[in-house]
Design an enzyme around this catalytic site. Sequence first.
Site, short mmCIF file in Angstrom:
data_model
loop_
_atom_site.label_atom_id
_atom_site.label_comp_id
_atom_site.label_asym_id
_atom_site.label_seq_id
_atom_site.Cartn_x
_atom_site.Cartn_y
_atom_site.Cartn_z
N ASP A 1 0.85 -1.19 0.00
CA ASP A 1 0.00 0.00 0.00
C ASP A 1 0.88 1.24 0.00
OD1 ASP A 1 -3.02 0.90 0.67
OD2 ASP A 1 -1.61 2.22 1.71
N ASN B 1 -2.64 12.96 -3.31
CA ASN B 1 -3.78 13.37 -4.14
C ASN B 1 -4.30 14.75 -3.74
OD1 ASN B 1 -4.14 11.39 -6.06
ND2 ASN B 1 -5.51 10.16 -4.83
N GLU C 1 -4.81 2.42 -4.14
CA GLU C 1 -3.35 2.47 -4.07
C GLU C 1 -2.77 1.17 -3.53
OE1 GLU C 1 -4.79 4.42 -0.18
OE2 GLU C 1 -5.50 4.06 -2.20
N ASP D 1 -2.07 9.35 -9.98
CA ASP D 1 -2.05 8.25 -10.96
C ASP D 1 -0.62 7.94 -11.39
OD1 ASP D 1 -4.77 8.08 -10.85
OD2 ASP D 1 -5.14 9.12 -12.74
N HIS E 1 -5.01 14.41 -8.68
CA HIS E 1 -5.17 13.00 -9.03
C HIS E 1 -4.28 12.57 -10.19
CE1 HIS E 1 -8.48 12.03 -6.29
NE2 HIS E 1 -8.91 13.27 -6.51
#
Length: 355
Positions: A229, A237, A272, A246, A242
């Site tokens: 994770d 973010n 994630e 990404d 975002h």
Amino acid sequence: MLKGLLGLGRNAEGPDSGKPHGKASGASARDLARQQLIDDIGTFLIGNDLDISEANLTAAFGICSGSTPAVAQKYTELRAEGHPVTQTWIDEQRGGTSDTIARIADKLDRSLEDFASTSRDARKTAAQYSSEMQVHVEKASEMQEREEIRNLATLAMAMLERTQHLEQEMHRSEREAAALRRRLAKARRDADHDHLTGLPNRRAFEGLLTRQYAEAERRHEALSVAFCDIDNFKRINDIHGHDTGDRVIQAIAGALAKISDDNCHVARHGGEEFVMLFRGLDKVEAALRLDEVRETFAKRSFVNRQSDEPIGQISFSAGVADVFAYPSSRDALKAADVALYAAKAQGRNRIVTAG
């Protein structure tokens, strides 16, 4: 569903827990109920630190509205036992849907194959019949001195044209069935891959785990599973947007994919989070291999491409479990998830083995 039931998760409580919502005094009971449902869904997602995704919104709606009573009951039991609601738990509740879709796709594929086979056989029969009739029509055309023969030749010609038309239609149906099967095959391939990273997705990983589990058990080989994770991903973010988030997901996916081979597999599990399978390695060996990736990746420097602002260190945490140390592969996945939470609690940017 009451907020007292929904508000607790990874965080102590939702951001609006216990606060009045200031609804207009003239609002109807229906409006109040709708507003309460929206509040409950938001509290569920934020209070349990879950991404605002289509799948999570669907799960939250089912639990908060009671439209999926079986899942709502499981949620109640989970909270009563003091366990957190995790993305893994949410995804597990959706497993039945994926299985149903797979069964429908298999049935459709078989139906298309049966239809194509029937069309193919019908076309061949029509072609053979058309060929034989062509011979008789030609003979009848040569014997048109009598009116009866001429009438028979005209009728035979009409039958031949209809047969040839039928053959063409069967051929077209056969091609359409083949095209539909190709589209279905592509849709099934797409359904097994994550479009952002190009990695297999959770659905594909579950099938892989089932196969690898059986093979490793048969050959008496070690089998380890890991949950990874990205650390502080929500902050990335929130601060950088975002698009940058990404990019970070893609970067970590690429780093994990570099160690993939026939005995090491990685998939994007959702948000994630990534899941990995190590065949032939026990949990300590798997953790060491994964830790090399973690250490190398943590040394990289990332920059926001739009603002040129440094993002700083990006790291990930992971939990690793020995699959055969648990009654089932699902239990091993849960153990790896618990170990992941332990890694987070110990300061992040580290690998923790279960047990």
